[in-house]
Design a protein around this motif. Structure first.
Motif, PDB file in Angstrom:
ATOM      1  N   GLY A 189      16.725  12.331 -85.365  1.00  0.00           N
ATOM      2  CA  GLY A 189      16.470  11.682 -84.089  1.00  0.00           C
ATOM      3  C   GLY A 189      16.250  10.190 -84.165  1.00  0.00           C
ATOM      4  O   GLY A 189      15.973   9.564 -83.136  1.00  0.00           O
ATOM      5  N   LEU A 190      16.375   9.590 -85.363  1.00  0.00           N
ATOM      6  CA  LEU A 190      16.147   8.160 -85.521  1.00  0.00           C
ATOM      7  C   LEU A 190      17.427   7.465 -85.978  1.00  0.00           C
ATOM      8  O   LEU A 190      18.039   7.871 -86.965  1.00  0.00           O
ATOM      9  CB  LEU A 190      15.038   7.919 -86.548  1.00  0.00           C
ATOM     10  CG  LEU A 190      14.489   6.493 -86.640  1.00  0.00           C
ATOM     11  CD1 LEU A 190      13.731   6.122 -85.367  1.00  0.00           C
ATOM     12  CD2 LEU A 190      13.561   6.347 -87.858  1.00  0.00           C
ATOM     13  N   ASP A 191      17.847   6.430 -85.253  1.00  0.00           N
ATOM     14  CA  ASP A 191      18.984   5.612 -85.661  1.00  0.00           C
ATOM     15  C   ASP A 191      18.460   4.390 -86.394  1.00  0.00           C
ATOM     16  O   ASP A 191      17.636   3.643 -85.849  1.00  0.00           O
ATOM     17  CB  ASP A 191      19.799   5.160 -84.444  1.00  0.00           C
ATOM     18  CG  ASP A 191      20.530   6.315 -83.773  1.00  0.00           C
ATOM     19  OD1 ASP A 191      20.831   7.306 -84.465  1.00  0.00           O
ATOM     20  OD2 ASP A 191      20.780   6.235 -82.558  1.00  0.00           O
ATOM     21  N   VAL A 192      18.932   4.181 -87.618  1.00  0.00           N
ATOM     22  CA  VAL A 192      18.429   3.093 -88.456  1.00  0.00           C
ATOM     23  C   VAL A 192      19.520   2.048 -88.657  1.00  0.00           C
ATOM     24  O   VAL A 192      20.652   2.384 -89.021  1.00  0.00           O
ATOM     25  CB  VAL A 192      17.953   3.627 -89.824  1.00  0.00           C
ATOM     26  CG1 VAL A 192      17.432   2.478 -90.687  1.00  0.00           C
ATOM     27  CG2 VAL A 192      16.854   4.679 -89.626  1.00  0.00           C
ATOM     28  N   TYR A 193      19.163   0.787 -88.447  1.00  0.00           N
ATOM     29  CA  TYR A 193      20.085  -0.329 -88.661  1.00  0.00           C
ATOM     30  C   TYR A 193      19.475  -1.277 -89.681  1.00  0.00           C
ATOM     31  O   TYR A 193      18.271  -1.554 -89.668  1.00  0.00           O
ATOM     32  CB  TYR A 193      20.367  -1.055 -87.347  1.00  0.00           C
ATOM     33  CG  TYR A 193      21.017  -0.163 -86.317  1.00  0.00           C
ATOM     34  CD1 TYR A 193      22.332   0.268 -86.470  1.00  0.00           C
ATOM     35  CD2 TYR A 193      20.302   0.301 -85.216  1.00  0.00           C
ATOM     36  CE1 TYR A 193      22.923   1.127 -85.554  1.00  0.00           C
ATOM     37  CE2 TYR A 193      20.881   1.154 -84.290  1.00  0.00           C
ATOM     38  CZ  TYR A 193      22.190   1.564 -84.469  1.00  0.00           C
ATOM     39  OH  TYR A 193      22.773   2.415 -83.563  1.00  0.00           O
ATOM     40  N   SER A 194      20.318  -1.768 -90.588  1.00  0.00           N
ATOM     41  CA  SER A 194      19.843  -2.660 -91.642  1.00  0.00           C
ATOM     42  C   SER A 194      20.044  -4.113 -91.226  1.00  0.00           C
ATOM     43  O   SER A 194      21.037  -4.462 -90.583  1.00  0.00           O
ATOM     44  CB  SER A 194      20.575  -2.381 -92.955  1.00  0.00           C
ATOM     45  OG  SER A 194      21.961  -2.628 -92.825  1.00  0.00           O
ATOM     46  N   VAL A 195      19.079  -4.956 -91.618  1.00  0.00           N
ATOM     47  CA  VAL A 195      19.131  -6.372 -91.256  1.00  0.00           C
ATOM     48  C   VAL A 195      18.773  -7.212 -92.479  1.00  0.00           C
ATOM     49  O   VAL A 195      17.929  -6.840 -93.281  1.00  0.00           O
ATOM     50  CB  VAL A 195      18.177  -6.696 -90.091  1.00  0.00           C
ATOM     51  CG1 VAL A 195      18.614  -5.963 -88.824  1.00  0.00           C
ATOM     52  CG2 VAL A 195      16.734  -6.322 -90.426  1.00  0.00           C
ATOM     53  N   GLU A 196      19.447  -8.354 -92.598  1.00  0.00           N
ATOM     54  CA  GLU A 196      19.163  -9.284 -93.686  1.00  0.00           C
ATOM     55  C   GLU A 196      18.428 -10.520 -93.197  1.00  0.00           C
ATOM     56  O   GLU A 196      17.703 -11.159 -93.961  1.00  0.00           O
ATOM     57  CB  GLU A 196      20.457  -9.708 -94.384  1.00  0.00           C
ATOM     58  CG  GLU A 196      21.183  -8.575 -95.094  1.00  0.00           C
ATOM     59  CD  GLU A 196      22.389  -9.084 -95.868  1.00  0.00           C
ATOM     60  OE1 GLU A 196      22.417 -10.273 -96.227  1.00  0.00           O
ATOM     61  OE2 GLU A 196      23.314  -8.289 -96.103  1.00  0.00           O
TER      62      GLU A 196
ATOM     63  N   ALA B 224      18.508  -9.167 -86.818  1.00  0.00           N
ATOM     64  CA  ALA B 224      17.573  -8.296 -86.110  1.00  0.00           C
ATOM     65  C   ALA B 224      17.594  -8.560 -84.608  1.00  0.00           C
ATOM     66  O   ALA B 224      17.544  -7.626 -83.801  1.00  0.00           O
ATOM     67  CB  ALA B 224      16.160  -8.492 -86.666  1.00  0.00           C
ATOM     68  N   TYR B 225      17.691  -9.830 -84.233  1.00  0.00           N
ATOM     69  CA  TYR B 225      17.726 -10.164 -82.809  1.00  0.00           C
ATOM     70  C   TYR B 225      19.018  -9.638 -82.181  1.00  0.00           C
ATOM     71  O   TYR B 225      19.005  -9.090 -81.068  1.00  0.00           O
ATOM     72  CB  TYR B 225      17.612 -11.673 -82.629  1.00  0.00           C
ATOM     73  CG  TYR B 225      17.407 -12.108 -81.192  1.00  0.00           C
ATOM     74  CD1 TYR B 225      16.300 -11.695 -80.462  1.00  0.00           C
ATOM     75  CD2 TYR B 225      18.324 -12.947 -80.564  1.00  0.00           C
ATOM     76  CE1 TYR B 225      16.110 -12.101 -79.147  1.00  0.00           C
ATOM     77  CE2 TYR B 225      18.144 -13.363 -79.248  1.00  0.00           C
ATOM     78  CZ  TYR B 225      17.043 -12.932 -78.548  1.00  0.00           C
ATOM     79  OH  TYR B 225      16.858 -13.321 -77.246  1.00  0.00           O
ATOM     80  N   ALA B 226      20.128  -9.779 -82.907  1.00  0.00           N
ATOM     81  CA  ALA B 226      21.396  -9.227 -82.424  1.00  0.00           C
ATOM     82  C   ALA B 226      21.299  -7.709 -82.291  1.00  0.00           C
ATOM     83  O   ALA B 226      21.889  -7.113 -81.380  1.00  0.00           O
ATOM     84  CB  ALA B 226      22.529  -9.603 -83.371  1.00  0.00           C
ATOM     85  N   ALA B 227      20.525  -7.082 -83.186  1.00  0.00           N
ATOM     86  CA  ALA B 227      20.384  -5.625 -83.145  1.00  0.00           C
ATOM     87  C   ALA B 227      19.643  -5.180 -81.891  1.00  0.00           C
ATOM     88  O   ALA B 227      20.057  -4.214 -81.235  1.00  0.00           O
ATOM     89  CB  ALA B 227      19.659  -5.129 -84.391  1.00  0.00           C
ATOM     90  N   ILE B 228      18.549  -5.859 -81.529  1.00  0.00           N
ATOM     91  CA  ILE B 228      17.821  -5.397 -80.346  1.00  0.00           C
ATOM     92  C   ILE B 228      18.618  -5.678 -79.066  1.00  0.00           C
ATOM     93  O   ILE B 228      18.536  -4.915 -78.100  1.00  0.00           O
ATOM     94  CB  ILE B 228      16.395  -5.980 -80.257  1.00  0.00           C
ATOM     95  CG1 ILE B 228      16.407  -7.489 -80.044  1.00  0.00           C
ATOM     96  CG2 ILE B 228      15.589  -5.609 -81.489  1.00  0.00           C
ATOM     97  CD1 ILE B 228      15.021  -8.050 -79.729  1.00  0.00           C
TER      98      ILE B 228
END
Length: 376
Positions: free
Chosen positions: A343-350, A355-359
């Motif tokens: 139930g959790l989608d995980v995205y990796s950030v460097e 991270a801002y683009a991810a949200i």
């Protein structure tokens, strides 16, 4: 109705001791008796151990904190000195909680359950806390890292929003292997690198990023009110980047004041979520559109996201708190793969930009371009 009579007692047979005979006269072989006695002894031992304190530390998912929420009417992350805007959704920082047998007096049963739980770890106390002196030093460092991470998060957030933060770049340390040894010393203030002014920490990092490891750099600095210049060769950071071998203590001139209403957390791993909260609050856009996002990661003033410990437990804590998405440092991907809760989608950030683009992508429902941790 009368109660059934109790079973007959078992008696030892004195004739040779090879058999055990119950009062009904049926023989039981010695092996059966030994197995029964051994099983009883083991059961008694487990029963005793299960109520005795165990000298272990148990780590597990800790509390999460929505950095966009309020605590008794006060924003958890409060900004003064700039206009802020309402934010929807959640940006939860995650933590790890560690209990110790010597103070919590948990039992062997709890230890065994911890070993069997994929969301927890169990290790001897000394592996986590060390000696009393080591523990005291660790707690002091953790408290200081918590404070420093908030400053770095603020700087990174402002600069990611194209608001440069001036800084005095003072040399705090010249490491023994640095080729600047004997040329620069603690207290020197760096003002230019390779002929380019460096009024901000990120400006220094940007200039250094264009240097090939082993090449010389020219450093202009101020010492005792006098400006001078030295040149020396750089080192290799092991990942293809150049290092000067200097510890820099930047004195930031922050245009805003940021305070955090949490006093029960230590360490630097909340930095990323602080930065995202600051960016969200300083912008009019509704980045999350009510999405519930959790995450973790250190952040430096240049906006680079660093690895943290206990990420598997933090992902479980995120699910427990109702998060649907999780932002993980790219350097933690090895621990993410195979440990993502259902139930959790995980995205990796460097970086903070990632991270801002991810949200923004999560809020808009467009996540196809976001990076995920993948098996090699």
């Amino acid at each position: 109705m009368s109660a059934a009579p109790p079973p007959p007692p078992v008696l030892l047979d004195g004739a040779g001791g090879d058999t055990i005979t119950d009062v009904s006269g049926d023989p039981l072989d010695r092996r059966s008796f030994v197995l029964a006695a051994t099983g009883l002894g083991a059961s008694l031992l487990i029963a005793v151990l299960s109520i005795l304190p165990a000298p272990f530390a148990i780590g597990g998912p800790g509390p999460t904190f929505d950095t966009l929420s309020e605590v008794e009417g006060v924003p958890l992350v409060e900004i003064e000195g700039a206009p802020t805007f309402p934010a929807s959704g959640e940006l939860r920082l995650t933590t790890v909680s560690v209990a110790r047998g010597s103070s919590s007096a948990f039992t062997l049963g709890r230890v065994l359950r911890g070993w069997a739980d994929e969301a927890r770890y169990v290790v001897p106390e000394e592996e986590v806390f060390g000696t009393p002196d080591e523990e005291e030093v660790f707690e002091e460092q953790s408290a200081q890292a918590w404070i420093t991470s908030q400053e770095s998060a603020t700087v990174a957030a402002l600069e990611a929003l194209d608001q440069p933060v001036p800084a005095e770049l003072e040399v705090a340390e010249v490491i023994p292997t640095s080729l600047a040894t004997g040329l620069l010393e603690p207290g020197d203030v760096i003002v230019a690198l390779n002929g380019q002014d460096v009024p901000t920490f990120s400006a220094l990092a940007d200039v250094l990023a264009d240097v090939t490891p082993g090449d010389d750099v020219s450093v202009s600095y101020v010492r005792g009110g006098q400006t001078a210049e030295v040149a020396f060769a750089t080192l290799d950071d092991g990942a293809g980047g150049a290092l000067m071998g200097l510890g820099i203590d930047p004195g930031f001139e922050l245009p805003i004041d940021v305070s955090v209403q949490i006093d029960s957390v230590g360490g630097p791993s909340a930095g990323l979520m602080f930065s995202l909260a600051i960016m969200d609050m300083l912008t009019e856009a509704d980045e999350l559109a009510d999405a519930r996002v959790a995450g973790t990661g250190t952040i430096d003033a240049s906006g680079d996201v660093g690895a943290i410990g206990g990420i598997a437990m933090k992902m479980h804590g995120a699910v427990d708190a109702g998060a649907d998405y999780f932002l993980a440092p790219a350097d933690n991907c090895g621990e993410v793969i195979g440990n993502v809760p259902a139930g959790l989608d995980v995205y990796s950030v460097e970086t903070l930009d990632d991270a801002y683009a991810a949200i923004i992508g999560i809020g808009s429902g467009d996540t196809d371009s976001l990076q995920s941790c993948r098996s090699p």
